[in-house]
Design an enzyme around this catalytic site. Structure first.
Site, PDB file in Angstrom:
ATOM      1  N   GLU A  23      -7.911  19.307   8.236  1.00 23.61           N
ATOM      2  CA  GLU A  23      -7.360  19.245   7.182  1.00 23.61           C
ATOM      3  C   GLU A  23      -6.815  18.004   6.634  1.00 23.61           C
ATOM      4  O   GLU A  23      -6.603  17.803   5.391  1.00 23.61           O
ATOM      5  CB  GLU A  23      -5.929  20.382   7.277  1.00 23.61           C
ATOM      6  CG  GLU A  23      -4.947  20.576   6.050  1.00 23.61           C
ATOM      7  CD  GLU A  23      -5.662  21.362   4.941  1.00 23.61           C
ATOM      8  OE1 GLU A  23      -6.767  22.110   5.332  1.00 23.61           O
ATOM      9  OE2 GLU A  23      -5.200  21.419   3.822  1.00 23.61           O
ATOM     10  N   ASP A  24      -6.267  17.320   7.582  1.00 26.25           N
ATOM     11  CA  ASP A  24      -5.472  15.989   7.354  1.00 26.25           C
ATOM     12  C   ASP A  24      -6.356  14.640   7.547  1.00 26.25           C
ATOM     13  O   ASP A  24      -5.703  13.597   7.501  1.00 26.25           O
ATOM     14  CB  ASP A  24      -4.192  16.055   7.861  1.00 26.25           C
ATOM     15  CG  ASP A  24      -3.234  17.080   7.584  1.00 26.25           C
ATOM     16  OD1 ASP A  24      -3.510  17.802   6.506  1.00 26.25           O
ATOM     17  OD2 ASP A  24      -2.363  17.571   8.478  1.00 26.25           O
TER      18      ASP A  24
END
Ligand code: MN
Length: 329
Positions: A85-86
């Site tokens: 996700e990051d």
């Protein structure tokens, strides 16, 4: 490894390994350390709202799950749960490094996080979201990592500067994640999430409840001992020895019931709760019989959960002398 990790990180990695090794002596320490370094390098340069290195968050989530004695793949998933996700990490890269199982688990957590961002305000949407969460989580470990993630984020929510953002996260936690934890039976997550979220929302939602409760504490100081003595008398006259305790419910449990039943505090029938301890399960029903004989039972409000025959207790909820039946919360 030593020259790639700072001393604090080495300590954190060793502590995590030792924690798992204590309940799983066959744990693959090499795989754990590879995951530890992989996650740390992926999050390199990122920081949390507190200003600390981002990677303290996945480490904390991993530790929550290791404290629950979960398997190595769950702990590794926690270490890597925000990498897709990051960071610039792909599922293929995770699969190549740690196998398809870890990639699948991280993918599950990532998808849950994305739905969370789209979740709407109304409780109907929240209910749909909960159903969706359960449906798409074929592996309960995905949910456990997500709940541990949310627990750590709630415990550090004070670092988020914007009040609206704190409120939104706390609401989402109460409407979605705490009920989800309850539904899968992980009450330590449920209570940690509820308490943390209610702490954030206290001002906004619970001021009236708390004010009203403060007023009622006064009343309850007289009423609770009075009802307790009377209950003990009723049950013991029925031939069962018992001890009775009573309490005023917590603002959170009252608020929750008001939400669930869509009623005001005045319409709520159980602000006080009593617990009657008796020697055996059979005595529970003997005591219940005495109470039903002594007080009219409100139709439709009596519940016999009987979920734990070992518990041997019976709890009666009442409000100003109207018996509402047996309740556990
Ligand atoms: Mn996270």
């Amino acid at each position: 490894m030593a020259n790639r990790l700072g001393s604090e990180m080495i300590e954190a990695a060793d502590a995590l390994f030792n924690k798992i090794h204590a309940y799983d002596p066959s744990v693959d320490g090499d795989k754990l350390k590879r995951a530890f370094i992989f996650g740390m390098e992926a999050h390199d340069g990122q920081t949390r709202a507190s200003g600390e290195p981002y990677y303290i968050h996945p480490i904390a989530v991993a530790n929550i799950l290791a404290d629950m004695r979960l398997d190595l793949d769950t702990v590794i998933t926690a270490l890597l749960h925000d990498t897709v996700e990051d960071c610039d990490v792909t599922l293929d890269a995770l699969g190549a490094a740690f196998g398809p199982n870890i990639a699948r688990l991280v993918d599950g957590v990532t998808k849950l996080s994305r739905i969370g961002l789209q979740a709407g305000q109304s409780s109907l949407q929240a209910e749909n979201f909960r159903k969706l969460l359960l449906a798409m989580s074929e592996d309960v470990r995905v949910l456990l990592v997500k709940l541990a993630d949310r627990t750590h984020n709630m415990n550090t929510i004070d670092h988020i500067p914007k009040a609206e953002k704190r409120t939104r996260i706390a609401r989402e936690t109460l409407e979605i994640y705490a009920p989800l934890a309850e539904r899968i039976g992980v009450t330590n997550f449920q209570h940690a999430l509820e308490n943390a979220a209610f702490g954030v929302l206290q001002d906004e939602m619970a001021q009236t409840i708390t004010a009203r409760l403060d007023y009622m504490v006064h009343e309850s100081e007289i009423i609770i001992p009075m009802i307790s003595v009377e209950l003990q008398d009723v049950v013991e006259r029925g031939g069962v020895e018992c001890s009775v305790s009573g309490r005023l419910k917590s603002p959170y449990s009252i608020w929750r019931k008001m939400q669930r039943k869509k009623v005001t505090m005045d319409q709520l029938s159980d602000i006080m709760a009593f617990r009657i301890l008796v020697p055996s399960t059979a005595d529970c029903y003997q005591a219940l019989g005495s109470i039903h004989a002594a007080y009219p039972n409100v139709m439709g409000r009596f519940k016999d959960y009987h979920i734990d025959p070992q518990a041997q207790w019976l709890s009666i909820a009442s409000y100003r002398g109207y018996w509402a039946g047996k309740s556990q919360d």
